[in-house]
Scaffold this motif. Sequence first.
Motif, mmCIF file in Angstrom:
data_model
loop_
_atom_site.group_PDB
_atom_site.id
_atom_site.type_symbol
_atom_site.label_atom_id
_atom_site.label_comp_id
_atom_site.label_asym_id
_atom_site.label_seq_id
_atom_site.Cartn_x
_atom_site.Cartn_y
_atom_site.Cartn_z
ATOM 1 N N THR A 1158 0.814 -1.212 0.000
ATOM 2 C CA THR A 1158 0.000 0.000 0.000
ATOM 3 C C THR A 1158 0.846 1.260 0.000
ATOM 4 O OG1 THR A 1158 -0.076 -0.020 2.404
ATOM 5 C CG2 THR A 1158 -1.842 -1.179 1.242
ATOM 6 N N ARG A 1159 2.168 1.083 0.034
ATOM 7 C CA ARG A 1159 3.030 2.270 0.094
ATOM 8 C C ARG A 1159 3.472 2.724 -1.282
ATOM 9 N NH1 ARG A 1159 5.779 3.403 5.209
ATOM 10 N NH2 ARG A 1159 7.038 4.658 3.832
ATOM 11 N N LYS A 1160 3.471 1.799 -2.244
ATOM 12 C CA LYS A 1160 4.050 2.112 -3.546
ATOM 13 C C LYS A 1160 3.006 2.728 -4.472
ATOM 14 C CE LYS A 1160 7.548 -1.461 -3.091
ATOM 15 N NZ LYS A 1160 8.117 -2.692 -3.626
ATOM 16 N N THR A 1161 2.360 3.749 -4.015
ATOM 17 C CA THR A 1161 1.398 4.478 -4.842
ATOM 18 C C THR A 1161 1.813 5.928 -4.871
ATOM 19 O OG1 THR A 1161 -0.042 4.920 -2.968
ATOM 20 C CG2 THR A 1161 -0.457 2.887 -4.187
ATOM 21 N N SER A 1162 1.369 6.647 -5.881
ATOM 22 C CA SER A 1162 1.743 8.048 -5.986
ATOM 23 C C SER A 1162 1.171 8.870 -4.842
ATOM 24 C CB SER A 1162 1.261 8.596 -7.334
ATOM 25 O OG SER A 1162 -0.145 8.434 -7.457
ATOM 26 N N LYS A 1163 -0.025 8.530 -4.403
ATOM 27 C CA LYS A 1163 -0.631 9.261 -3.287
ATOM 28 C C LYS A 1163 0.185 9.095 -2.020
ATOM 29 C CE LYS A 1163 -4.933 9.750 -0.659
ATOM 30 N NZ LYS A 1163 -6.323 9.259 -0.499
ATOM 31 N N LYS A 1164 0.575 7.869 -1.722
ATOM 32 C CA LYS A 1164 1.387 7.621 -0.533
ATOM 33 C C LYS A 1164 2.749 8.290 -0.658
ATOM 34 C CE LYS A 1164 -1.236 5.070 2.087
ATOM 35 N NZ LYS A 1164 -1.559 5.483 3.472
ATOM 36 N N LYS A 1165 3.259 8.321 -1.853
ATOM 37 C CA LYS A 1165 4.560 8.957 -2.041
ATOM 38 C C LYS A 1165 4.474 10.450 -1.763
ATOM 39 C CE LYS A 1165 8.391 9.505 -5.262
ATOM 40 N NZ LYS A 1165 8.927 9.191 -6.592
#
Length: 1304
Positions: A1158-1165
Amino acid sequence: MRNLRIVGRSLLRFSGEDPLPLTATAWDAASNGVICAFGPSESRAVIELKRLHYDRNNAEDRLESIASWDAPCPLPSLAHDSILNLHYFSDSSTSCLVLTGGDIILVRENPLPTEDLVEIVGSVDAGISAAAWSPDDELLAITTQADTLLLMTRDIENLSSIALAPEDVNISSHVSVGWGKKETQFKGKRARVLQDPTLPESIDEGVLSTVDDGAVNISWRGDGAYFAVNSVEQERRRIIRVYSREGQLDSVSEPVDGLEGALSWRPSGNLIASIQRLADRIEVVFFERNGLRHGQFNLRLTPEEIQALTCPIALKWNSDSNVLAVSYSDRVQLWTMSNYHYYLKQELKLPGNSGQTIMCSWHSERPLSLILANSGAFQMLEYLSTTAAGSMAPPNDFGIIASIDGLSLKLTPLRVANVPPPMSLHQLELEHKALDVALSMSGTRMAVLSDMGISIYSLDVRKRPIPLPTLLWSSEVPGGRCPRHLTFVGDEQVFVLTDDWDEEESCLWTNEGEKLIFYGRIEGPGQTSSIASGVDFEKLYVQFVDGALHAVTTEQGGGDSALQSSLSTKFPSFAPEARIVTINEQHISFGLTKSGVLFANERILVRNCTSFVVTPAHLIFTTTQHLLKFVHLTNPDELEVPLDEPQKDERCRAIERGAKLVTVMPTTYSVVLQMPRGNLETIYPRALVVAAIRRNIEAEQYGEAFLVCRSQRVDMNILHDHDPERFITSISKIVAQIKRADHIDLLLSQLRNEDVSETMYKETLKPIDSSTKTKTQHYPIDSKVNRIADAFLAVLGQTQHKEDHLQNIITAHVSKTPPDLEAGLAMIGRLQETESSLTEKAAEHICFLADVNQLYDTSLGIYNLDLALLIAQQSQKDPREYLPHLQSLHDLPPLRRRFKIDDQLGRRTKALTHLKDLEVFEELQAYVRQHGLYPEALKMYQYDSAHLREIMRLYADHLSSNNQHKEAAIAYEYLSDHASAWPCYRSANLWSEALSSATLANIPSSDLTSLATSLAEGLTESKDYLPASTITLDYLNDVPTATKLLCRGCHFAEAVRIAVLHHQAVLIEEVIDPGLIERSGDMTEFLAEMKIQLQAQVPRLKDLRAKKAEDPLAFFDGVTEDANIPDNVSLAPTDTTSGGTFMTRYTNRSGTVNTQSTRKTSKKKRQEERKRARGKKGTVYEEEYLTNSIERLIERINSMHDELQRLVEGLLKRGMRERADAVSNAANEVVSKCNEAVEEMYVEKEKVEGEGVQQGFNGAGFGAVDDMLKPSGADATLWASIEEVNRKREKPIVRGFEKLSLLG
């Protein structure tokens, strides 16, 4: 493919008046000694127990008496008592004897005061028929004359008593396999014959052998969990019962006709061996643990031998289950199995024939050590499993292997015919069973050694087909001598090593013509082990059991003199397998111990070797890690063993588990390995292949080197990179040797700008002298391919090569970097013009090498429409498309055609030149505007001023419309168009140029004032006060405003100058003094804020680094070691849980392979980047934030240095000493705090990094950062943050603030 070779032998005969017969032997595993029991005999009822010291020279001193006692037989049915079993307990120095009369006797070598030397600890009244101790020395199995089985402990306490009942034959607990119906289970041949009519009607019923003596035998499995009992049941049939360690009957053997009493359970546990006597043969038969038959092999006895054989045959497996000893009354045979074929490797005879089976006893820990004894003679042997291979030195490396199999000798030259065993190319029938085989240096002679003598055969492996070896001559060994083995020196001289029953020393024999003659007695520091010749077959060496290796002088002759020899080397321990090679006039002796230690002279190379061979260039060996390694032969102290890195080092290669070396053939760069099962595998290791290529290159045999590269898939670049100068100067030779055009094409097409001799095939052999390396490095690697291609073109362009190697010339052009397609197509164009028959072939070849669409465009680019048509015909293009296009181009005038072609191919600059040649300037202007070719057009018309100004005007308008205001303004000024230039300067924020251009443009004064006002306001907003004051003073004549602006920029001296210059001294008190007061207040407040920031951030940063060094897991994880973890939570990793990195650990989430990250998304980034930018307290980003904040503060205070100096000086000039002192003190305090912060941050940072951080990462299980794959997404943000923190930073320099001396 391996033979058994004697590497240690001790012979002993027992003599004297009425000597007691030797009746039992046992190994002392601790000291490798032998315990011998003599008697009782019919004439003397005495037992003598003695220890044999085989390392003593005197025969009388070898036997040391332990004990002697009377042993009358308690059973009247026996003429005398006899020893059934002798066992030695090394841990207590105690011997246990089990006698037929029923007594069990312990003999203690070192008895305690309360113990007897000889003690009868148990007795069986009925008498004992067989006894055997378990492999762990804890249980004794005994069968009595009353058909009872007893199990006793080591203290001779009875555990169980089992009756050997006739009903046991009905027991078979291993019929069921645990699944399926009962009627489908296998119950043996007898049960199957009732159901399957295709089976033969004759089924074994267990008929006793005619010579069965009714003896009982017991044999334990190697792990001690089961044991087998072979006995006769009711005098009708012989059966084998299998019992568990607890005495539970497990199974009974199926009926076998002619089964005899021999019994030996293979230690590995899969087979139980026994003897079956049939009318025409005697076989060793095997049973499984469930009692069912599992194969057999014939002992190959002649009918006469079978008829004369009346004594029972005994069987005994060695401890590693590889050798089976078959004992007769006069000899012992050693059998091995490979590829499901049993080989008779050795047949040993003892003097005298007592009518009893020869006793055979294997060592429990040394698999190839055994004792053979009868009543009057004793022989102790040490064997080595090795191959009888021919020379491994080119050109005689034919890979000849000789394998002994009784009266047959299997010969296979593996370089010519790779025949898998047990088959062979030739099978030579012998008159006598072979003991050893040797091959000469050139492989043209072969010597076979037997008990009777030596036979020399002639070989011719160069002839096709290879003929069978022919006997040249034979010679008998003098009587009384026991041959051990033989070896060649050169091609004609043979040496034989013999032992003697009556002499302590071994002797060496050699041939004189066709007869063996005595050469000399071997006198050395210890017992002789073996003889061997060097790898070059020039010298003879004798090895002793103490590890000494002596070089023998081969010029001495005959007589009864001692052998002349000199010590060559001495291994630290006995290494029975030795090879000697001469390198740079130095002798290197390699020796392999049975424990796997490989020596090079006195140096230990490795401790895990399983087999090795030596060639003139390499030491090659296998390891227990299943790796094949190569060591370049240099000086003994410089031998370099490669690491276990088969992926990185060509000298290390992974092989199949348990594989061992058979032979090496450097000429064909191949290695033959034998797998544990027995099958062969030929491999071509990269080390040998590349070495062969290098040798061929150095000999300028490029044709051979190319074929090796081609067949072994080696990168062709090595042909050049190994020796670039030699390659470039040998192009003509290369073309002549390779010959075939397709092979030259293959070479050229694989070239690339890389030095493979430094990457893929880096030379691992260190040169003796670095100055001898011929390879030069002055050639740039980026031009390597083009340099080689040009060299080939220079040679292939010669008249004798031009026609035969036309396609090579094209390939050379195309293989360049970048491909020179124009040159290749131009050559085809010239062929087309001459109407050559090779034109079609050349076009087809170049279309094969390159993209046909690119070739079509290139042919158009050289304006050859006929060539373009030829290329298009070789492609998949639609004629309805390219024919009209080519026709339309053909109809245009030459210049217009060239413009059209270049425009279509995107070559705008060339197209522009064609437009200039056409003198169509208006069209050229439009073309320039369309494609932005302004610089090209300017360069083209640089000498035509009229057209140049028009192009410059177009370019200036283009720059202005694209917001490139500065260059547009300069272009307008070049055209003297100041009216267009000053707005561009104004847009570029160039105030001085804008005002000067506006003045030159003669704009109205109101517009000029408006321009100056707007520029000043813009500069004031950007805090550029000095230029703003200049504009205000020069163009607006506003002295008070200019003075205020200078005060805001702390330019107080300039403000005073301007006020005085314009005769407005009143401004000093009205404007400058208030400005000083305002700036001093602002500065004091700003410096105080800096001081507060440093006081808060530096201790916090120190605290963070201390916590990270102390416990990095808690720092990143938020978990301490003392945290209370619930009992129902497992800390062990599971198959679905990943170990996690330092990023996922910090989030307190355990990654799984079954869930989506769930961390490797643009939002999380983006969220993570915002967290990093804030550097909130308590987060992992805080350290980076604090470090960067302090560094920015230091940069700010350094940039304020001049401003502070001007402020302090201005305050002091105007009499504001207190304010000046306050600002100066505040500045000095901040500078001091900054220096303290730098020392704290950077000195402490190095300490933390060196002692804690990296260690913490590894200790917490994060692994080395360099070894991990760089993450993406939000994880990448944390990765970048930690990398930034751990980055080695340069210590910033804090500029010191010097306090004015006027302030005190």
